[in-house]
Design an enzyme around this catalytic site. Structure first.
Site, PDB file in Angstrom:
ATOM      1  CG  HIS A   1      -8.256  -3.675  -2.384  1.00 30.64           C
ATOM      2  ND1 HIS A   1      -9.195  -3.004  -3.134  1.00 30.64           N
ATOM      3  CD2 HIS A   1      -8.088  -2.930  -1.266  1.00 30.64           C
ATOM      4  CE1 HIS A   1      -9.564  -1.899  -2.517  1.00 30.64           C
ATOM      5  NE2 HIS A   1      -8.913  -1.841  -1.365  1.00 30.64           N
TER       6      HIS A   1
ATOM      7  CG  ASP B   1      -2.057   0.933   1.134  1.00 30.65           C
ATOM      8  OD1 ASP B   1      -3.207   0.473   1.176  1.00 30.65           O
ATOM      9  OD2 ASP B   1      -1.824   2.162   1.002  1.00 30.65           O
TER      10      ASP B   1
HETATM   11  P1  5GP Z   1      -9.815   0.862   0.201  1.00 29.73           P
HETATM   12  O1  5GP Z   1     -10.459   0.854  -1.168  1.00 29.73           O
HETATM   13  O2  5GP Z   1      -9.495  -0.513   0.702  1.00 29.73           O
HETATM   14  O3  5GP Z   1     -10.589   1.658   1.209  1.00 29.73           O
HETATM   15  O4  5GP Z   1      -8.454   1.659   0.100  1.00 29.73           O
HETATM   16  C1  5GP Z   1      -7.612   1.566  -0.998  1.00 29.73           C
HETATM   17  C2  5GP Z   1      -6.166   1.490  -0.527  1.00 29.73           C
HETATM   18  O5  5GP Z   1      -5.356   1.596  -1.667  1.00 29.73           O
HETATM   19  C3  5GP Z   1      -5.726   2.564   0.455  1.00 29.73           C
HETATM   20  O6  5GP Z   1      -5.149   1.950   1.604  1.00 29.73           O
HETATM   21  C4  5GP Z   1      -4.708   3.385  -0.324  1.00 29.73           C
HETATM   22  O7  5GP Z   1      -3.641   3.829   0.483  1.00 29.73           O
HETATM   23  C5  5GP Z   1      -4.246   2.414  -1.367  1.00 29.73           C
HETATM   24  N1  5GP Z   1      -3.868   3.048  -2.630  1.00 29.73           N
HETATM   25  C6  5GP Z   1      -4.550   3.999  -3.291  1.00 29.73           C
HETATM   26  N2  5GP Z   1      -3.927   4.337  -4.435  1.00 29.73           N
HETATM   27  C7  5GP Z   1      -2.815   3.559  -4.501  1.00 29.73           C
HETATM   28  C8  5GP Z   1      -1.766   3.448  -5.461  1.00 29.73           C
HETATM   29  O8  5GP Z   1      -1.705   4.121  -6.482  1.00 29.73           O
HETATM   30  N3  5GP Z   1      -0.796   2.538  -5.195  1.00 29.73           N
HETATM   31  C9  5GP Z   1      -0.820   1.756  -4.079  1.00 29.73           C
HETATM   32  N4  5GP Z   1       0.184   0.895  -3.921  1.00 29.73           N
HETATM   33  N5  5GP Z   1      -1.784   1.847  -3.150  1.00 29.73           N
HETATM   34  C10 5GP Z   1      -2.776   2.738  -3.361  1.00 29.73           C
END
Ligand code: 5GP
Length: 139
Positions: free
Chosen positions: A102, A33
């Site tokens: 994810h 992340d």
């Molecule tokens: P969720 O959809 O589970 O609430 O959060 C999405 C997760 O993806 C977050 O923890 C955020 O930090 C991570 N995230 C968002 N954009 C990117 C990216 O471009 N690259 C990576 N490696 N992680 C990301």
């Protein structure tokens, strides 16, 4: 919600955007992340499209949860964690921000809180953590 083929994780899966990859197989992909709430915070995805748990197929879920377990075991060992938290969010109301299924794998240590969300990590630190995790996965 229809699957958006240009969501950020779809673009990472296609290699259009960079990531710190830690594991891949035919069906799943795992990378750090970019805003880790703990050292070693890893995201595990099916390669094939699914918005989230609600529309995922049994095949997607079974392959991805096995990779979640693989990463959890390696992360616990690699980062000398006391435990591991698994998080998974569905739809905006459920806290989901990126709409490709994810699972979050979060190493945890007794007495250590998660960091607040939304803070970008130093790329060099992510690079080192990915290497640490890859070594544990290869052991
Ligand atoms: P969720 O959809 O589970 O609430 O959060 C999405 C997760 O993806 C977050 O923890 C955020 O930090 C991570 N995230 C968002 N954009 C990117 C990216 O471009 N690259 C990576 N490696 N992680 C990301």
């Amino acid at each position: 919600m229809a699957y958006d083929t240009n969501n950020i994780f779809a673009r990472i899966l296609r290699g259009e955007l960079p990531c710190h990859k830690v594991y891949e197989d035919d069906d799943t992909f795992a990378f750090l992340d970019i805003m880790p709430r703990a050292d070693g915070h890893t995201l595990v995805l099916p390669r094939s499209p699914a918005v989230n748990l609600i529309d995922a197929t049994p095949a997607q879920l079974s392959s991805v949860i096995l990779t979640v377990q693989r990463i959890a075991r390696a992360a616990k060992s690699a980062f000398a964690a006391d435990g591991v938290r698994i998080e998974q969010f569905n739809e905006a109301a459920g806290g989901q921000m990126v709409f490709h299924l994810h699972f979050h794998v979060l190493p945890r240590w007794t007495g250590v809180d998660l960091r607040p969300p939304g803070k970008m990590a130093d790329p060099e630190v992510l690079k080192a953590h990915a290497e640490t995790l890859r070594k544990a996965l290869a052991a």
